[in-house]
Scaffold this active site. Sequence first.
Site, PDB file in Angstrom:
ATOM      1  N   CYS A 138      54.145  75.905  57.084  1.00  0.00           N
ATOM      2  CA  CYS A 138      53.575  74.571  56.851  1.00  0.00           C
ATOM      3  C   CYS A 138      54.512  73.602  56.139  1.00  0.00           C
ATOM      4  O   CYS A 138      54.233  72.408  56.097  1.00  0.00           O
ATOM      5  CB  CYS A 138      52.274  74.690  56.060  1.00  0.00           C
ATOM      6  SG  CYS A 138      51.001  75.632  56.921  1.00  0.00           S
ATOM      7  N   HIS A 393      46.334  68.403  59.985  1.00  0.00           N
ATOM      8  CA  HIS A 393      47.507  69.162  59.540  1.00  0.00           C
ATOM      9  C   HIS A 393      48.255  69.738  60.740  1.00  0.00           C
ATOM     10  O   HIS A 393      48.120  70.918  61.053  1.00  0.00           O
ATOM     11  CB  HIS A 393      47.053  70.273  58.590  1.00  0.00           C
ATOM     12  CG  HIS A 393      48.136  71.164  58.084  1.00  0.00           C
ATOM     13  ND1 HIS A 393      49.452  70.772  57.971  1.00  0.00           N
ATOM     14  CD2 HIS A 393      48.094  72.460  57.642  1.00  0.00           C
ATOM     15  CE1 HIS A 393      50.170  71.774  57.503  1.00  0.00           C
ATOM     16  NE2 HIS A 393      49.355  72.809  57.291  1.00  0.00           N
ATOM     17  N   CYS A 425      51.458  74.496  50.358  1.00  0.00           N
ATOM     18  CA  CYS A 425      51.492  75.949  50.377  1.00  0.00           C
ATOM     19  C   CYS A 425      52.062  76.400  51.721  1.00  0.00           C
ATOM     20  O   CYS A 425      52.116  75.629  52.682  1.00  0.00           O
ATOM     21  CB  CYS A 425      50.113  76.542  50.135  1.00  0.00           C
ATOM     22  SG  CYS A 425      48.841  75.999  51.306  1.00  0.00           S
ATOM     23  N   GLY A 427      52.258  79.773  54.537  1.00  0.00           N
ATOM     24  CA  GLY A 427      51.746  81.055  54.983  1.00  0.00           C
ATOM     25  C   GLY A 427      52.668  82.202  54.629  1.00  0.00           C
ATOM     26  O   GLY A 427      53.895  82.073  54.681  1.00  0.00           O
TER      27      GLY A 427
END
Length: 462
Positions: A138, A393, A425, A427
């Site tokens: 991300c 997103h 954040c 993954g």
Amino acid sequence: MEKALNRQRVLLQHLQPTSSFPSSSYAALSASICAAGDSAAYHRTAAFGDDVVIVAAYRTAICKSKRGGFKDTLPDDLLAPVLKALIENTNLNPSEVGDIVVGTVLAPGSQRAIECRMAALYAGFPDTVPIRTVNRQCSSGLQAVADVAAFIKAGFYDIGIGAGLECMSVDQIDRVQKVNPKVEIFAQARDCLLPMGVTSENVAQRFGVTRQEQDHAAVESHRRAAAASVSGKFKDEIIPVSTKVVDPKTGIEKPVTISVDDGIRPNTNMTDLAKLKTVFKKDGTTTAGNASQVSDGAGAVLLMKRSLAVQKGLPILGIFRSFAAVGVDPAVMGIGPAAAIPVAVKSAGLELDDVDLFEINEAFASQYVYCCKKLGLDPEKVNVNGGAIALGHPLGATGARCVGTLLHEMKRRGKDCRFGVISMCIGSGMGAAAVFERGDCVDELCNARTVQKNNLLSKDAQ
């Protein structure tokens, strides 16, 4: 040491208030304020010409995957318009670009790299300009910008583009097809495979983030995004995209121009959100209403040396100050911003209180709420124009999108806003953050503050 302090006092006596400076602004001026070294409020350098600056940052609208305005748009057609806008709106000769780095997550690497190369050619870049992709989940769009900034700083080239792209209408979030049996021995390796929604539930449970707090964050995200959209704030950053939408029933293609984010729900409220069922855990708190939307979108950022931007007469939108990526427990990957932001801020020579605006990706309301509370952030400084819960997103594009959103908002706020932070954040248990400075305030000292711990001329004198 006493002689040094006396010299400071003599010098400070010459800095008495004049008619142009109120006496109150000098009331706290003392030798201790002039302390240099690691305790200085902001590590400044005279080599401003070597700053890496952002001269343009654009994005597409962000649209709901499979249902929104880009559901029938190919990835290369999504990226090309923002790349083209960078060179057209700055009158830059595209052959001067040293590299294009595109953050992207879901598509197979070699396939997406070819699509990005095609997009650059569509946009008018000559075949002499290289391109590559980067994938740090991300944070990929932000990582692309950070990579370009680092390469410019290292002297590999003077101009580069950091971009992001995700077409979630085309590419799906898939699990690892063949899992190594070793994960049964290494618990944290096993946790890397957890669905992101499960990690959201873990954050909520471990750190006591309530359903009400999460739903409130979602309502606020939609409210702020709707207000920003209606007031035209996003027009500075969104590049209209001419594309097509295919009617699923008739197969008829309709030409459209997409210029507005289509995931914002202005009427979102606590009552309606409370009716939604949880998705990842029966007695959990994460719902479709308090998590980020699955989306399509692209963004691009043009960076170069300050000296070159000045030479070309280009406006400086922002300065790239620092970047940090850190690791956290994969089971609660959403806490990444709470760990990454302090590292990036310290690297920039700042403290959290020096930061005027934050863009923290709202992957899930649970982790967003936790990070804000953990860092003690003022809600009026964070995601002032909404976040991923409302906007969406598109994984690889979010970081690049945030750069444009942050810097354009900082420009609007002017002298009241000097430093901004972007964070998300990642993954498998990481966090990333970057610090930016507003482009037209590099010579100001508005962030200077009294240093309480050190009354020496320099720490080197200790």
